[in-house]
Design an enzyme around this catalytic site. Structure first.
Site, PDB file in Angstrom:
ATOM      1  N   ASP A 147      53.213  38.766  27.968  1.00 16.95           N
ATOM      2  CA  ASP A 147      52.089  38.597  28.801  1.00 16.95           C
ATOM      3  C   ASP A 147      52.099  39.345  29.926  1.00 16.95           C
ATOM      4  O   ASP A 147      53.276  40.045  30.335  1.00 16.95           O
ATOM      5  CB  ASP A 147      51.752  36.964  28.971  1.00 16.95           C
ATOM      6  CG  ASP A 147      50.603  36.441  28.738  1.00 16.95           C
ATOM      7  OD1 ASP A 147      49.489  37.253  29.187  1.00 16.95           O
ATOM      8  OD2 ASP A 147      50.212  35.181  28.462  1.00 16.95           O
ATOM      9  N   TRP A 220      45.748  42.037  28.331  1.00 21.34           N
ATOM     10  CA  TRP A 220      44.372  41.815  28.532  1.00 21.34           C
ATOM     11  C   TRP A 220      43.637  43.234  28.596  1.00 21.34           C
ATOM     12  O   TRP A 220      42.408  42.879  29.134  1.00 21.34           O
ATOM     13  CB  TRP A 220      43.956  40.824  29.529  1.00 21.34           C
ATOM     14  CG  TRP A 220      45.097  39.596  29.811  1.00 21.34           C
ATOM     15  CD1 TRP A 220      45.788  38.980  28.907  1.00 21.34           C
ATOM     16  CD2 TRP A 220      45.642  39.631  31.119  1.00 21.34           C
ATOM     17  NE1 TRP A 220      46.591  38.151  29.278  1.00 21.34           N
ATOM     18  CE2 TRP A 220      46.737  38.522  30.978  1.00 21.34           C
ATOM     19  CE3 TRP A 220      45.760  40.183  32.260  1.00 21.34           C
ATOM     20  CZ2 TRP A 220      47.620  37.909  31.765  1.00 21.34           C
ATOM     21  CZ3 TRP A 220      46.653  39.425  33.321  1.00 21.34           C
ATOM     22  CH2 TRP A 220      47.523  38.353  32.927  1.00 21.34           C
ATOM     23  N   GLY A 221      44.117  44.050  28.176  1.00 20.15           N
ATOM     24  CA  GLY A 221      43.332  45.655  28.282  1.00 20.15           C
ATOM     25  C   GLY A 221      43.686  46.279  29.619  1.00 20.15           C
ATOM     26  O   GLY A 221      42.764  47.292  29.962  1.00 20.15           O
ATOM     27  N   ALA A 223      45.197  48.281  32.880  1.00 21.67           N
ATOM     28  CA  ALA A 223      46.028  49.613  33.032  1.00 21.67           C
ATOM     29  C   ALA A 223      45.805  50.454  32.110  1.00 21.67           C
ATOM     30  O   ALA A 223      46.698  51.067  31.517  1.00 21.67           O
ATOM     31  CB  ALA A 223      47.381  49.273  33.493  1.00 21.67           C
ATOM     32  N   ASP A 241      40.788  36.755  27.780  1.00 20.59           N
ATOM     33  CA  ASP A 241      41.102  35.796  26.751  1.00 20.59           C
ATOM     34  C   ASP A 241      39.866  35.305  25.995  1.00 20.59           C
ATOM     35  O   ASP A 241      38.675  35.186  26.405  1.00 20.59           O
ATOM     36  CB  ASP A 241      41.635  34.417  27.501  1.00 20.59           C
ATOM     37  CG  ASP A 241      43.107  34.881  28.057  1.00 20.59           C
ATOM     38  OD1 ASP A 241      43.788  35.844  27.565  1.00 20.59           O
ATOM     39  OD2 ASP A 241      43.543  33.990  28.659  1.00 20.59           O
TER      40      ASP A 241
END
Ligand code: NAG
Ligand code: NAG
Ligand code: NAG
Ligand code: NAG
Ligand code: NAG
Ligand code: NAG
Ligand code: NAG
Length: 438
Positions: A147, A220-221, A223, A241
Site C-alpha cells: 500500500d 492508487w494510480g 505518481a 479505492d
C-alpha cells in the site's frame, strides 16, 4: 526469480520467471479487506479458505487467500526489528496459517505499506524492506499487497500525474496533465519519483528471496504508476479505492479503460478488489463489475464474506468464459473498447464510459461486451463489421454466438449484427466463434 536474480540480469526482467509462472496472469483469489476491514483473525481467514475449496472457487482458479491490513502486532517490531503477528488474532503466527492454507492447495498473501505505518496505523516496511521480505519468505508467504500509506514527507512527490480527464475531457494515459491541477513538467520521468523508488526497494527485496512472491503494488494510480508499474511489480492499482456502489464501478471502469495498453503478460493494471456479493450493488451491477474486471485482465480478488456467498454470486465469480478470457495462456492483452456508444469515442466520462468492448481468446474466439449505463432497459446492437477482431471475415464465414451469462448457444447468426435487450446497468457478454463455410 531466484536464478535470474543471481545472474544479475536487469531487474525489470527478473519479474519474469522461467522457473515458475508467478505473476504471468492476473492473480485470482480472495482478500479480507472489503468483507471484514480490520476485523480479521485466523478463524476468519481459514473459514474463507475452506469456502474457496467447498464452493468451487479453487477449482475455478482462485488461488490466493490474502490478508489485508491489521494482521500484525500494532505495538511494533520485535527486538530484531521484525514484524510480529498479532498473537490474539493469529495464535499460530502467519507461518502456522500459511501451513494450513497451503495444505488446502491455496496460497497465502500478506499486506504492508511503502511507508512507516499502514493505512490503519500498523508498522509498515519503508526502510525495513529486506528484513520484511525475508520474514514473509520464511513464513511461507506467496503474495504481497503493498500500500501507499504512512509516507514521510521527504518520500512524497509533488508531481502525482493526473486522472485522464484533468482538464480537457480527453485521455492522457502517460499522466501528462494539460491543465493546472497537479501540473507536472513536460516530459517528467515518473520512474524517477520517490514513489517509484519506494516501490522498487521492495521489489528488489522480494527478488532477493528464494521464495517467489507475487508483488502487487497499491499506490492508487499515484505518481504516474502506469509508466513504471510494469517494471516494478506484477500488478499496480490504477485508480482510487472501490466501494460497492455503481458510481465507483463505472468510474473505475472509465478510468482504467484508458490504461489497457499497459496490461499484458507479467503486468496488470489493477482496477481494485471485487465487491461482488456486497450490499450496494444490484445483480446487474455485480455482473457488469465482474465482466469488465475479468475482460480488462485486472487481478480478480473476491472481497466478500464467503460464508454467506449466494449461489447467484458464486456463479458470477466462476463464470467460465470470463475466467477463461482473464486467464488466457496465449493472449496477454485485455479486451478494449471499440466504440463508446453514448459518448464520442475516446471520451472520459465517469458515468457513461465506453459501452462496446471486444478482445481475442488464444484459440481465436472473440469476447464481446455491451454495457447499458442507463436507468432503463436498452437495446444494444453489436455490428460484426465494427468489432476489430472480426473485421476482414469473408462472406463465407459464419458467426456462432454463445451468451456467457446463460450459457445458451445462440446458434449461427446470419445477420450482420446481433441485438440484445440489456437491463439497466447490466452488460451483455457474448463469446463469438467464426466458422469458415465449406
Ligand atoms: C475471530 O473473529 C470473529 C469476528 O470478529 C469472532 O467472532 C471470533 O470469535 C474470532 N475468533 C477467534 C478465535 O478469536
Ligand atoms: C528521508 O529522510 C530519511 C531520514 O532522514 C532518510 O533516511 C531518507 O533517505 C530520506 N528520503 C529521501 C528520499 O531523501
Ligand atoms: C506515452 O508513452 C509511450 C511510451 O513511453 C509513448 O510511446 C506514447 O507516445 C506516449 N503517449 C502520449 C500520448 O504521450
Ligand atoms: C527515468 O528514471 C529512471 C529512474 O531514475 C531511469 O532509470 C531512467 O533511465 C529514466 N528514463 C529516462 C528516459 O530518462
Ligand atoms: C511488461 O513487462 C513484461 C516483462 O516483465 C513484458 O513481457 C510485457 O510485455 C510488458 N507489458 C507491456 C504492456 O509492455
Ligand atoms: C457524461 O455523459 C453523459 C451522457 O452523454 C452526459 O449527460 C454527462 O453530462 C457527461 N458527464 C460529464 C461530466 O461530461
Ligand atoms: C427487445 O425488446 C423489444 C421490445 O420489447 C422486442 O420487440 C425485441 O424482440 C427484443 N429483442 C430481443 C433481441 O430480445
Amino acid at each position: 526469480m531466484r536464478f535470474l536474480g543471481l545472474f544479475a540480469l536487469p531487474l525489470a526482467s527478473a519479474l519474469v520467471s522461467p522457473v515458475d509462472s508467478v505473476g504471468r496472469l492476473p492473480a485470482l483469489g480472495w482478500n479480507s479487506w472489503n468483507a471484514f476491514g480490520c476485523d480479521i483473525n485466523e478463524t476468519r481467514i481459514l473459514d474463507a479458505a475452506h469456502q474457496m475449496v467447498s464452493r468451487g472457487l479453487l477449482a475455478a482458479g482462485y488461488q490466493f487467500v490474502n490478508l489485508d491490513d491489521c494482521w500484525s502486532d500494532k505495538r511494533g517490531r520485535d527486538a530484531a526489528g521484525k514484524l510480529v503477528p498479532d498473537p490474539t488474532k493469529f495464535p499460530n503466527g502467519i507461518a502456522g496459517l500459511a501451513d494450513k492454507v497451503h495444505a488446502l492447495g491455496l496460497q497465502l498473501g500478506i499486506y504492508s505499506s511503502a511507508g512507516t505505518t499502514t493505512c490503519a496505523g500498523y508498522p509498515a516496511s519503508l526502510g525495513y524492506e529486506a528484513v520484511d521480505a525475508q520474514t514473509w519468505a520464511d513464513w511461507g508467504v506467496d503474495y504481497l499487497k503493498y500500500d501507499n500509506c504512512g509516507v514521510p514527507r521527504n518520500w512524497t512527490d509533488v508531481c502525482q500525474g493526473c486522472v485522464p480527464d484533468a482538464s480537457d475531457g480527453k485521455s492522457h494515459p502517460n499522466g501528462t496533465c494539460p491543465g493546472t491541477t497537479n501540473l507536472c513538467p513536460t516530459g517528467y520521468n515518473y520512474s524517477s519519483s520517490h514513489t517509484a523508488e519506494r516501490y522498487r526497494h521492495m521489489r528488489d527485496a522480494l527478488l532477493a528471496q528464494k521464495r517467489p512472491i507475487l508483488y502487487s503494488l497499491c499506490d492508487w494510480g499515484a505518481a504516474g504508476v502506469q509508466s513504471w508499474g510494469n517494471a516494478t511489480g506484477h500488478s499496480w492499482r490504477a485508480t482510487p479505492d472501490i466501494r460497492p456502489r455503481w458510481s465507483k464501478v463505472v468510474g473505475i471502469l472509465n478510468q482504467n479503460s484508458f490504461y489497457l495498453d499497459n496490461t499484458d503478460f507479467w503486468g496488470h493494471s489493477d482496477a481494485d478488489m471485487l465487491e461482488v456479493g456486497n450490499k450496494g450493488l444490484s445483480l446487474a451491477e455485480a455482473r457488469t463489475h465482474f465482466a469488465f474486471w475479468a475482460a480488462m485482465k485486472s487481478p480478480l480478488l473476491i472481497g466478500t464474506d464467503l460464508t454467506t456467498l449466494t449461489d447467484v454470486n458464486r456463479d458470477i465469480l466462476t463464470n467460465k468464459w470470463l475466467l477463461q478470457f482473464n486467464q488466457d495462456l496465449v493472449v496477454g492483452a485485455p479486451a478494449k473498447p471499440y466504440k463508446w456508444g453514448t459518448n464520442p469515442d475516446g471520451m472520459f466520462n465517469e458515468t457513461y464510459p465506453a459501452e462496446y468492448w471486444s478482445g481475442r481468446f488464444g484459440d481465436g474466439r472473440v469476447l464481446v461486451l455491451a454495457l447499458n449505463p442507463y436507468a432503463t432497459t436498452k437495446t444494444k446492437i453489436i455490428t460484426w463489421s465494427e468489432v476489430p477482431e472480426l473485421k476482414g471475415s469473408s462472406s463465407s464465414t459464419s458467426i456462432k454466438v454463445t451468451d456467457a451469462w446463460t450459457g445458451k448457444d445462440l446458434g449461427t447468426i446470419q445477420d450482420s449484427s446481433l441485438s440484445a435487450n440489456v437491463s439497466s446497468h447490466d452488460t451483455a457478454v457474448f463469446v463469438v466463434q467464426t466458422v469458415v463455410n465449406h
